[in-house]
Design an enzyme around this catalytic site. Structure first.
Site, PDB file in Angstrom:
ATOM      1  N   GLN A  87      34.820  39.578  39.517  1.00 33.80           N
ATOM      2  CA  GLN A  87      35.570  40.344  38.509  1.00 33.80           C
ATOM      3  C   GLN A  87      36.091  39.456  37.398  1.00 33.80           C
ATOM      4  O   GLN A  87      36.101  39.826  36.229  1.00 33.80           O
ATOM      5  CB  GLN A  87      36.769  41.027  39.166  1.00 33.80           C
ATOM      6  CG  GLN A  87      36.484  42.383  39.688  1.00 33.80           C
ATOM      7  CD  GLN A  87      37.710  43.284  39.518  1.00 33.80           C
ATOM      8  OE1 GLN A  87      37.969  43.800  38.442  1.00 33.80           O
ATOM      9  NE2 GLN A  87      38.457  43.453  40.574  1.00 33.80           N
ATOM     10  N   GLY A 114      41.532  43.502  37.636  1.00 32.80           N
ATOM     11  CA  GLY A 114      40.499  43.938  36.695  1.00 32.80           C
ATOM     12  C   GLY A 114      40.871  43.721  35.239  1.00 32.80           C
ATOM     13  O   GLY A 114      40.020  43.346  34.426  1.00 32.80           O
ATOM     14  N   GLU A 115      42.115  43.956  34.893  1.00 34.04           N
ATOM     15  CA  GLU A 115      42.511  43.862  33.479  1.00 34.04           C
ATOM     16  C   GLU A 115      42.778  42.406  33.071  1.00 34.04           C
ATOM     17  O   GLU A 115      42.280  41.946  32.048  1.00 34.04           O
ATOM     18  CB  GLU A 115      43.757  44.720  33.191  1.00 34.04           C
ATOM     19  CG  GLU A 115      43.846  46.043  33.943  1.00 34.04           C
ATOM     20  CD  GLU A 115      42.730  47.027  33.643  1.00 34.04           C
ATOM     21  OE1 GLU A 115      42.167  46.983  32.543  1.00 34.04           O
ATOM     22  OE2 GLU A 115      42.408  47.829  34.552  1.00 34.04           O
ATOM     23  N   PRO A 138      37.640  37.261  48.169  1.00 33.43           N
ATOM     24  CA  PRO A 138      37.464  36.218  47.156  1.00 33.43           C
ATOM     25  C   PRO A 138      36.165  36.324  46.375  1.00 33.43           C
ATOM     26  O   PRO A 138      36.139  36.122  45.166  1.00 33.43           O
ATOM     27  CB  PRO A 138      37.484  34.930  47.986  1.00 33.43           C
ATOM     28  CG  PRO A 138      38.233  35.283  49.208  1.00 33.43           C
ATOM     29  CD  PRO A 138      37.933  36.717  49.495  1.00 33.43           C
ATOM     30  N   LYS A 139      35.078  36.673  47.052  1.00 30.81           N
ATOM     31  CA  LYS A 139      33.792  36.696  46.365  1.00 30.81           C
ATOM     32  C   LYS A 139      33.769  37.773  45.272  1.00 30.81           C
ATOM     33  O   LYS A 139      33.395  37.508  44.135  1.00 30.81           O
ATOM     34  CB  LYS A 139      32.685  36.963  47.395  1.00 30.81           C
ATOM     35  CG  LYS A 139      31.319  36.554  46.933  1.00 30.81           C
ATOM     36  CD  LYS A 139      30.253  36.920  47.949  1.00 30.81           C
ATOM     37  CE  LYS A 139      29.825  35.725  48.765  1.00 30.81           C
ATOM     38  NZ  LYS A 139      28.589  36.004  49.543  1.00 30.81           N
ATOM     39  N   THR A 140      34.184  38.979  45.626  1.00 34.18           N
ATOM     40  CA  THR A 140      34.160  40.046  44.630  1.00 34.18           C
ATOM     41  C   THR A 140      35.258  39.834  43.580  1.00 34.18           C
ATOM     42  O   THR A 140      35.082  40.173  42.419  1.00 34.18           O
ATOM     43  CB  THR A 140      34.332  41.433  45.291  1.00 34.18           C
ATOM     44  OG1 THR A 140      35.508  41.399  46.102  1.00 34.18           O
ATOM     45  CG2 THR A 140      33.133  41.772  46.158  1.00 34.18           C
ATOM     46  N   LYS A 191      48.393  42.078  43.231  1.00 34.07           N
ATOM     47  CA  LYS A 191      48.960  42.506  41.944  1.00 34.07           C
ATOM     48  C   LYS A 191      47.922  43.114  41.001  1.00 34.07           C
ATOM     49  O   LYS A 191      48.249  43.569  39.916  1.00 34.07           O
ATOM     50  CB  LYS A 191      49.639  41.329  41.243  1.00 34.07           C
ATOM     51  CG  LYS A 191      50.871  40.799  41.993  1.00 34.07           C
ATOM     52  CD  LYS A 191      51.822  40.028  41.086  1.00 34.07           C
ATOM     53  CE  LYS A 191      51.319  38.644  40.747  1.00 34.07           C
ATOM     54  NZ  LYS A 191      52.319  37.875  39.946  1.00 34.07           N
TER      55      LYS A 191
END
Lengths: 327, 212, 751
Positions: C651, C717-718, C645-647, C714
């Site tokens: 993002q 990043g995008e 969750p943190k990273t 799923k």
């Protein structure tokens, strides 16, 4: 970067001597602009005279003026109690410029010596009369969104990039220099110059002359001042347009005013006509708008900077409003 | 290096200068006379370069992360390149090399500055602190701890500069509120965009009130 | 309902596993390996946009002190892979070929690398490069997109294959727009944007033997790079080693191998020393790709009561003269809303510029700016709340592929986001909400991106102290791949996270593709899971063979075998507790290991798999000066299981920041007289700074999508950036009544 000779000096005289002895020598203080320009082969001094050991860092009241040493750091001046109390416009303008790190390196004298950020000046593959006299002005018919609308010439439409200098020209500062011919005092408004036929010259310093101090006369602009800088992001960007506004208001009447603009000319652009239109008038939006319209008289725009005809006066009005009612 | 000249001693300066002028004038005189300006200038620079490298390394004393260093450097070497390329202190990062990103931020005598816009020779006798000099053994600096806790980074490349800048920001008194922090940290770009987390980290360290 | 969402602040989550290395300066990036005998390379660029090199005068540079070589097409050694045919070996012939370093005297764009100077120090190499003088034979160049748009063409891959994703697409009635009761018809322009990660692109190239190459290279895939260089140098792949342990951001520009990499490898071969080459910030604009300048047109038709009846979406994207770059700008228009009639048309325009490359949220972020702006425009013309309008056209299955969604929780995103941003304060009429002299606006935008998955393998090794070591060739450009993988391994085995190490960024580790397309957790995560399960199988067999009280392990499910407080147990039972040290001693082994590969399954043919996001923005615009301040951003992601969750939240925040840049400031501008960029450093090409970015509130729909992959993820990043720019543009419209369809939205456009 070319190789160069490097010497340190600890008195103004030694510095002037050292720089006079060589062709193409430069003083270096903070280096924030010069080192950048040297990396890009825009400036290629063969000798650098380091002046950081010269004791010119003081900020003090001397009689009816405040004297700031040329080597005082931008951050020292901005955070200085005396400056904050008596020259808040100067403090605001300094904090609007660059970043905290750069303000910790850049000196008052160096800030005045900053060269334009014109894209064409900064690219040695492009024509630029300032960098390479006779090569043409790339900006004239090029991407000139950030460029000047006052005092331009066929040779150059670049703008002076400093924020500090906009406040200093508004506050009637004087530049103190020393050179081979001794000490000089130059009114701030005559320090920088318009490009004319010699855009390679940014200012009226003589060869080998060293800035030692800036003097600012006492004034009544201790409360109703504002430096408003419009830029393409919220911080750490050069001005699209900036305005230094200082008012002396009594009973809602403007007794005295100072107004200058940045991002519009090759030199810090003092708006004396607009100042006159403010004095004696009530501090109202109508007064401000009238002054702003006067300020824009004689403006000449280019393909991409026509918006400054509207953004300029709007910024003047807003700066004056903020000055009249400081937060 | 025996040819070092001391920039603090004018007699050495004039010695160096006379050698330089002599060489320049004698060997290139004819060439300059017959070639157009641009070519002459290039040739001149080239010669200057050769002379320079022969005897223009200068001695430099500094204290870096508490260690006294006696160095010999070309005047054109930036503090950043000295740290990264000569001293293997690669924690200080090069993000733009033009003073436009803050990745190279170090402390000089406790003040945050950009090492990319600073010539190494301008720091004679000064104390430099880099990211490598913050932790005491295994004990991280509180700002380093806070960056980990609040995840104040992603790729980590701007992080050393952010941390050096953040510590100075608190010391300077420019971390009184979030708006101040945002303004006075704006010289440190994070392209991954971890800004809000960085602000959280700085706020926490500030509120803890430790001496930094 | 709210249980599906969580706030990052309330959630205990693993700290980044490489955090300590990053905050102490110990993390080593590609330019930070101090190899013995290392020398420096600096590139010389072309200063014309098109033509040929007549001559290169390198004498002065060669004479300069410390200079070891000046290399150009004149004297560069032949790269074997360049010679095999006119086509580049790694690319299908129809798509053109990547630029070959120092191959011939052709200049294809301004800023092309044409020579490299190698010297003993960086300063000497830089000075040497400044002395190289090049004479050109100039030809007329074309760089002006607007002036040349008529020459746009259908991409070659679409000509060849009408089913290509970039081929023309039509569903329903082709002419439905003409008859629509309410119409929007507008054009949108996205300028060239540049990835500009903080780390300058860098490579350290080292020929360890005549036929053995090691590169420390800033890339997003170690094995794709290995394959590329093996082909270029005609070497077996195992002779090429690619190290990218730390990558200082990339956002897509490390998805391609570029000429500067080969230039460094050539140089290293020629001077017979390891060579370090770091691009300048200006070179980052011309040598490692960019998000292409793109024109779009949307015609949208709806009924008066808010049902979409037609969307025609056209796009023209810029590419180079020598290489066809395409991206899926129009894909979401086909699947996002329930319009029965849709036409899309994608074209590319070849100009004398360098080749673009996917930049975060690639084509979708570009397409979403147009589509989500148009949705807002249509909602406004219909006098319907933009969220309502989207809900009225919500689709419960994919109208493009005609398959059910694997999962889709966008409605839940809308609900929660609306509440968090304070949507009720929004007024339909622009300019209605003020805060002093500032106009206040609220806007929203939706994002989507395919839940991609590729093949990946992980090697796992468990020792007698219970330490788990895993290895995979994947890179981590910043999202926190190692952290997520450690979390997955810990979840799968019960081993404490501080006893798990995940090594990455080395082509010699097991198989992985690029870190890109939001596919890393979806691809490598399942391989981690598979490797952990294989180790547990081994443990189970070993333990069961002990018999006695441990015989029960034989019939236990692998999933249930877990380390609890360091001892192996059958979860949820009062089984025997097995000490791994003792177990290994009994079996006379020091460790067990396995390598497991994981790949997409047949569910990919049965379901349509997408991640979704929703972004809200509150934006203030100064009524006189046009200054713009984003005051608050709320982001919701339907990205399946959130592993770390943190990273993950970070993002999303980063995507919001990137979206702010896209909406308000980023633009790389060419002076077409010279075909040369005029905004090419951080003073001219603005990216957001601290002061531009407000608090970003992040929420996740934390529901696994196990149809997409066994981990249930799923990809994130995008979708973190897709939809942010239109959310801001829509908020600016709501604040000012000004609809800006050409990015970036700078103050001058609002006064």
């Amino acid at each position: 970067m070319i190789q160069f000779q490097y010497v340190r000096t600890s008195t103004p005289k030694a510095a002037v001597d050292a720089v006079s002895k060589a062709q193409n020598a430069r003083f270096i203080a903070g280096g924030t602009n010069l080192v950048d320009l040297m990396k890009r082969d825009i400036m290629k001094p063969e000798k650098l005279v380091d002046i950081n050991n010269i004791p010119l860092k003081g900020i003090e009241q001397q009689g009816n003026k405040i004297v700031i040493g040329a080597l005082a750091l931008n951050s020292q001046v901005a955070d200085n109690k005396l400056v904050q109390e008596k020259l808040p416009l100067l403090s605001q303008s300094l904090n609007a410029g660059a970043s905290a790190q750069i303000r910790n390196m850049a000196t008052v004298g160096g800030n005045m010596m900053q060269r334009t950020r014109c894209n064409y000046f900064y690219d040695t593959a492009m024509p630029c009369n300032k960098r390479e006299p006779g090569s043409g002005c790339g900006a004239l018919e090029g991407f000139n969104r950030m460029h000047a609308i006052f005092g331009t010439s066929e040779k150059c439409i670049a703008v002076h990039p400093s924020d500090m200098c906009i406040a200093l020209v508004a506050l009637d500062a004087t530049v103190v220099t020393t050179g081979p011919k001794g000490e000089r005092r130059i009114p701030f408004s005559e320090f920088h110059r318009l490009p004319g036929d010699n855009p390679e010259k940014d200012n009226n310093l003589m060869e080998n002359e060293l800035i030692t101090a800036v003097e600012i006369p006492d004034n009544a602009f201790t409360r109703n001042v504002h430096y408003l800088k419009i830029r393409d992001r919220a911080s750490y960007a050069f001005a699209v347009v900036s305005v230094a506004a200082a008012l002396h208001i009594e009973n809602n009447t403007i007794k005295d005013a100072r107004l200058a603009m940045g991002g519009v000319s090759h030199k810090p652009w003092r708006l004396t006509g607009a100042e006159k239109a403010l004095i004696g008038k009530p501090a109202s939006e109508e007064t401000f708008r009238n002054a702003a319209n006067i300020a824009m008289e004689g403006a000449k725009t280019f393909k991409y900077n026509a918006f400054k005809l509207k953004l300029g006066p709007n910024t003047i009005v807003q700066a004056l409003k903020n000055a009249a009612e400081p937060v | 290096m025996g040819d070092n000249h001391n920039p603090d001693q004018p007699e050495n300066e004039s010695f160096a200068e006379s050698r330089r002028n002599f060489l320049k004038n004698s060997s290139l005189l004819t060439a300059i006379a017959v070639t157009p300006g641009v070519v002459a200038k290039a040739a001149e620079n080239d010669l200057g370069e050769k002379i320079a490298s022969a005897f223009e390394k200068v001695p430099l004393k500094m204290e870096i992360n508490g260690v006294k260093q006696q160095l010999s450097v070309e005047p054109r070497v930036t503090l950043l390149d000295l740290l990264r390329e000569q001293l293997n202190l690669t924690g200080t990062k090069k993000g733009c090399d033009y003073g436009q990103c803050g990745a190279c931020t170090v402390h000089v005598n406790g003040q945050r500055v950009l090492s990319c816009l600073s010539l190494a020779v301008m720091h004679e006798g000064q104390k430099i602190t880099t990211i490598e000099g913050l932790a005491k053994g295994d004990q991280l600096h509180p700002m380093q701890e806070a960056f980990i806790k609040h995840d104040g980074f992603q790729c980590g490349y701007c992080t050393p500069g952010q941390i050096m800048s953040a510590i100075a920001c608190i010391r300077e008194g420019h971390a009184e509120n979030e708006a101040d922090i945002r303004e006075f940290m704006s010289g440190n770009i994070c392209r991954c965009g971890a800004y809000p987390n960085i602000v959280d980290a700085i706020t926490e360290v500030k509120n803890n009130g430790q001496k930094l | 309902m709210n249980e599906a969402f969580f706030d990052k602040k309330d959630y205990k989550s693993l700290d980044r596993v490489d955090g300590r290395l990053k905050v102490t300066g110990a993390a080593r990036y590609s330019a930070e390996y101090q190899l013995s005998g290392l020398v420096y390379a600096v590139l010389v660029e072309s200063k014309i946009a098109k033509g040929t090199i007549k001559s290169i005068d390198s004498k002065a540079a060669e004479r300069a002190p410390g200079v070891l070589a000046v290399i150009s097409h004149v004297n560069a050694i032949k790269v074997p892979g360049y010679q095999t045919s006119n086509q580049h070996p790694s690319e299908p012939p129809v798509n053109g070929q990547p630029l070959r370093a120092f191959y011939d005297n052709n200049v294809y764009y301004n800023g092309q690398p044409v020579a490299v100077v190698v010297a003993s120090t960086l300063e000497k190499a830089q000075y040497g490069a400044s002395l190289v003088k090049i004479q050109y034979e100039k030809e007329q160049h074309k760089t002006d997109f607007d002036a040349n748009m008529e020459s746009a063409v259908l991409p070659a891959q679409a000509k060849k294959n009408p089913k290509s994703p970039v081929a023309d697409y039509s569903r329903g009635d082709k002419n439905a727009f003409a008859n629509a009761p309410v119409k929007i018809d507008a054009e949108y322009v996205l300028p060239t944007e540049v990835h500009n990660p903080m780390e300058l692109q860098a490579i350290t190239a080292h020929w360890e033997a005549e036929d053995k190459l090691t590169v420390y290279d800033k890339v997003q895939g170690t094995q794709p790079t290995q394959k590329q260089f093996a082909k270029e140098w005609n070497l077996p792949p195992e002779n090429v080693k690619v190290i990218a342990t730390f990558v200082g951001g990339a956002f897509g520009n490390g998805l391609h191998n570029w000429p500067h990499e080969t230039a460094a490898i050539i140089a290293a071969k020629q001077v017979k020393k390891p060579v370090k080459l770091v691009l300048t910030r200006e070179q980052m604009f011309t040598m490692v790709g960019y998000r292409p300048y793109t024109w779009q047109k949307i015609q949208m038709g709806a009924t008066k009561d808010g049902k979409l009846v037609a969307i025609n979406h056209e796009s023209v994207g810029q590419t180079s003269s020598y290489e066809e770059f395409t991206e899926s700008t129009l894909q979401q228009t086909r699947m996002m809303y329930a319009s029965p009639n849709i036409n899309t048309r994608y074209r590319i325009l070849k100009l004398d510029v360098s080749t673009p490359i996917w930049m975060r949220g690639p084509g979708e972020a570009t397409g979403a700016f147009a589509l989500e702006s148009a949705m807002d425009e249509m909602a406004f013309s219909l006098n319907i709340d933009p969220i309502e309008f989207r809900l009225m056209n919500y689709t419960d299955s994919d109208p493009d592929k005609q398959l059910p969604w694997s999962t889709k929780y966008l409605k839940e995103c809308y609900d929660a986001g609306k509440e968090k941003i304070g949507w009720e304060k929004r007024k339909m009429q622009p300019g209605s909400v003020r805060s002093g002299e500032w106009l206040v606006g609220y806007g929203m935008g939706t994002g989507t991106f395919g839940a991609n998955r590729g093949v990946a393998a992980v090697r796992a090794e468990l020792d007698a102290e219970g330490n788990l070591l895993m290895q995979c060739a994947i890179t981590d450009i910043g999202p926190g791949t190692g952290t997520a993988m450690v979390q997955i391994a810990s979840n799968t085995t019960g081993i404490a996270t501080d006893k798990i190490t995940f090594q990455l960024g080395n082509s010699q580790f097991p198989k992985a593709g690029n870190q890109g397309g939001s596919s890393t957790v979806n691809s490598v995560g399942p391989a981690v899971q598979a490797a952990c399960n294989a180790l547990k199988e081994q443990l189970k067999t070993m333990i069961a063979s002990n018999g006695g009280s441990q015989a029960a392990f034989a019939s236990a499910k692998t999933d249930d075998i877990l380390f609890v407080n360091g001892q192996i147990q059958i979860a949820g039972s009062d089984s025997a507790k097995v000490d791994i040290g003792t177990l290994f001693k009994q079996n006379n082994i020091r460790k067990i290991e396995t390598t497991q590969e994981s790949k997409p399954d047949e569910n990919r043919n049965k379901y349509s798999m997408y991640a979704f996001s929703m972004h809200f923005a509150e934006v203030h615009v100064h009524s006189l000066t046009g200054q713009i301040r984003v005051k608050k951003v709320v982001c919701c992601a339907d990205a399946g299981t959130i592993i770390s969750p943190k990273t993950a939240a970070n993002q999303m925040i980063g995507g919001a920041t990137g979206g702010i840049g896209m909406a308000l400031m980023e633009s790389a501008i060419i002076d077409h007289r010279f075909g040369r960029y005029v905004t090419k450093d951080f003073a001219e090409y603005h990216v957001p700074v601290h002061a531009d970015v407000p608090h970003v509130e992040v929420f996740f729909v934390n529901k696994p999508d196990t149809l997409a992959d066994p981990v249930g993820s799923k990809g994130l990043g995008e979708i973190a950036i897709i939809g942010v720019a239109p959310a801001i543009a829509n908020a600016i419209f709501n604040a000012t009544g000004k609809r800006i369809r050409e990015l970036p939205i700078t103050p001058d456009k609002l006064i």
